[in-house]
Enzyme design. Structure first.
Site, short mmCIF file in Angstrom:
data_model
loop_
_atom_site.label_atom_id
_atom_site.label_comp_id
_atom_site.label_asym_id
_atom_site.label_seq_id
_atom_site.Cartn_x
_atom_site.Cartn_y
_atom_site.Cartn_z
N LYS A 54 0.83 -1.21 0.00
CA LYS A 54 0.00 0.00 0.00
C LYS A 54 0.87 1.26 0.00
O LYS A 54 0.54 2.25 -0.66
CB LYS A 54 -0.94 -0.01 1.20
N HIS A 102 0.42 -6.24 17.91
CA HIS A 102 -0.66 -7.21 18.07
C HIS A 102 -1.39 -6.88 19.37
O HIS A 102 -0.76 -6.66 20.40
CB HIS A 102 -0.13 -8.64 18.21
#
Length: 118
Positions: A54, A102
């Site tokens: 991206k 995470h």
């Protein structure tokens, strides 16, 4: 250029259970697979590669594939990535940076890529 991606860890974990190494080999090199000790790591690597693609403005597809991006960890566990020589030249890459986190069943990655101004 900046790219970001987030993935649900359980989705990656389910694919790992169902397809094993075949799933991991779809998007990771042997070197990267050796670093994966738990599903959170695999999900973080997935998010990292998507974030890098991206940042390049392409996404994963014809121009940039999963195997054009290699995620590494330093001795202290800090993530980084390298790109295939073809991509480095095509996009005039000067410097890169990567962060992976995470929490709460999600893995998120942010990639920053500096390109030559020439």
């Amino acid at each position: 250029m900046i790219g970001v991606d987030i993935v649900v860890v359980s989705r990656i974990e389910a694919s790992m259970r169902k397809h094993g190494d075949k799933f991991l080999r779809r998007y990771l090199s042997d070197e990267e697979i050796a670093l994966v000790k738990k599903p959170e790591t695999a999900a973080g690597f997935w998010a990292a590669k998507e974030a890098v693609a991206k940042a390049l403005g392409t996404g994963i597809g014809e121009t940039v594939g999963f195997h054009d991006i290699t995620v590494h960890k330093s001795e202290k566990g800090a993530p980084s990535f390298t790109l295939s020589p073809t991509l480095v030249e095509k996009f005039a890459i000067v410097d890169t940076s990567l962060s992976i986190a995470h929490d709460g069943g999600f893995a998120i990655a942010v990639a920053a890529i500096e390109v030559s101004s020439k």
